[in-house]
Design an enzyme around this catalytic site. Structure first.
Site, PDB file in Angstrom:
ATOM      1  N   LYS A   9       0.867  -1.305   0.099  1.00 57.72           N
ATOM      2  CA  LYS A   9      -0.038   0.106   0.105  1.00 57.72           C
ATOM      3  C   LYS A   9       0.644   1.460   0.026  1.00 57.72           C
ATOM      4  O   LYS A   9       1.944   1.298   0.448  1.00 57.72           O
ATOM      5  CB  LYS A   9      -0.829  -0.105   1.203  1.00 57.72           C
ATOM      6  CG  LYS A   9      -0.271  -0.152   2.477  1.00 57.72           C
ATOM      7  CD  LYS A   9       0.325   1.441   3.032  1.00 57.72           C
ATOM      8  CE  LYS A   9       1.032   1.441   4.439  1.00 57.72           C
ATOM      9  NZ  LYS A   9       1.598   2.983   4.848  1.00 57.72           N
ATOM     10  N   ASP A 135      -2.759  -1.369  10.280  1.00 55.68           N
ATOM     11  CA  ASP A 135      -3.079  -1.187   8.964  1.00 55.68           C
ATOM     12  C   ASP A 135      -3.643  -2.531   8.261  1.00 55.68           C
ATOM     13  O   ASP A 135      -4.116  -2.652   7.276  1.00 55.68           O
ATOM     14  CB  ASP A 135      -1.594  -1.135   8.007  1.00 55.68           C
ATOM     15  CG  ASP A 135      -1.014   0.444   8.178  1.00 55.68           C
ATOM     16  OD1 ASP A 135      -1.925   1.380   8.536  1.00 55.68           O
ATOM     17  OD2 ASP A 135      -0.033   0.427   7.887  1.00 55.68           O
TER      18      ASP A 135
END
Length: 280
Positions: A9, A135
């Site tokens: 990401k 996350d």
């Protein structure tokens, strides 16, 4: 063995709002998955215990390994005692601001849920995942997202344009804990709102912001150098992702992005990848 892909990401923006009483920080972030993947193979094996192997990388054992912890907490929640073998092929740089460990943990949760037909919903897996890392829920959410809280409150973001990113990792491992310990907050903000997009690259460039970048770049001036090089190679904007040390450039043209990645990757110790956003 069943094979799963765990994507990296990037943080298109990262605002640190305030330090919380529990020691964490309230954040507001725009996060997007990109097409750089770790490969994870899993098998259910005879006998109890979780075994994780990653060739070429020394992984912490037991509770120090996030992929092993993910398997353990999911099996415990399901009331199962099964043996699991996990083989990780690491392609995402480690301690690089790309969420590789969190993505691996999320993929283990989703993969075992599927393989063992446990029936946990995405929301239940996200609830389990946030205990492993802030996350982890984002990777289970599977959409570009505006993340708040410590990163666990997620709102889907739509309208992001088709473009290319060039990820450049200069070979520096950065401790997220160190970055936050050295962050000087000026004032809390409550006026940030979820960005709206209509599909233009300029809109992406306009939101690029990272409150952690100054901390990391002050210790590692190479971060600023990489940003300047990406701009010189045609990036329309550049930013450090997460706590670093990976920097990404925004490109509207695939050929230019691939050429820039090839050029950046020639530098000793650098790894560079031309990737596309994952918008499913």
């Amino acid at each position: 063995m069943t094979t799963f892909l765990a994507p990296a990401k990037i943080n298109l923006c990262l605002h640190v709002l305030r330090r919380r009483e529990d020691g964490y920080h309230d954040l507001a972030m725009l996060m997007q998955r990109v097409s750089l993947y770790d490969q994870i193979e899993m098998a259910i094996v005879e006998g109890p215990g979780i075994r994780v192997r990653c060739d070429g990388l020394t992984l912490p054992a037991g509770q120090g390994n996030i992929a092993a912890r993910a398997a353990e907490v999911l099996l415990r929640r399901a009331g199962m005692s099964r043996g699991v073998e996990i083989v990780i092929e690491k392609n995402i740089p480690v301690a690089a601001g790309l969420g590789g460990g969190s993505s691996d943990a999320a993929t283990v949760l989703m993969g075992l849920n599927q393989m063992l037909e446990l029936g946990f919903s995405p929301a239940q897996l996200m609830e389990t995942g946030v205990k492993l890392g802030a996350d982890v829920p984002f990777f289970i959410f599977r959409h570009a997202a505006w993340a708040t809280g410590i990163g666990e409150n997620l709102e889907r973001v739509v309208g992001l344009p088709p473009l290319w990113y060039v990820l450049v990792n200069p070979g520096l491992e950065v401790s997220t804990a160190w970055v936050y310990q050295n962050l000087r907050l000026t004032s809390g903000r409550d006026d940030l709102r979820i960005p709206r997009f209509s599909g233009t690259v300029e809109e992406i460039v306009n939101v690029l912001h990272n409150d952690l970048e100054n901390v990391t770049a002050a210790r590692f001036p190479l971060i600023g150098q990489v940003k300047r090089q990406l701009i010189d190679l045609g990036a329309e904007g550049a930013l450090m992702s997460g706590s670093g040390s990976t920097v990404f450039g925004v490109f509207s043209n695939g050929d230019r992005a691939r050429a820039a990645a090839e050029e950046m990757g020639r530098q000793p110790g650098f790894r560079a990848f031309a990737v596309k956003p994952i918008n499913d």
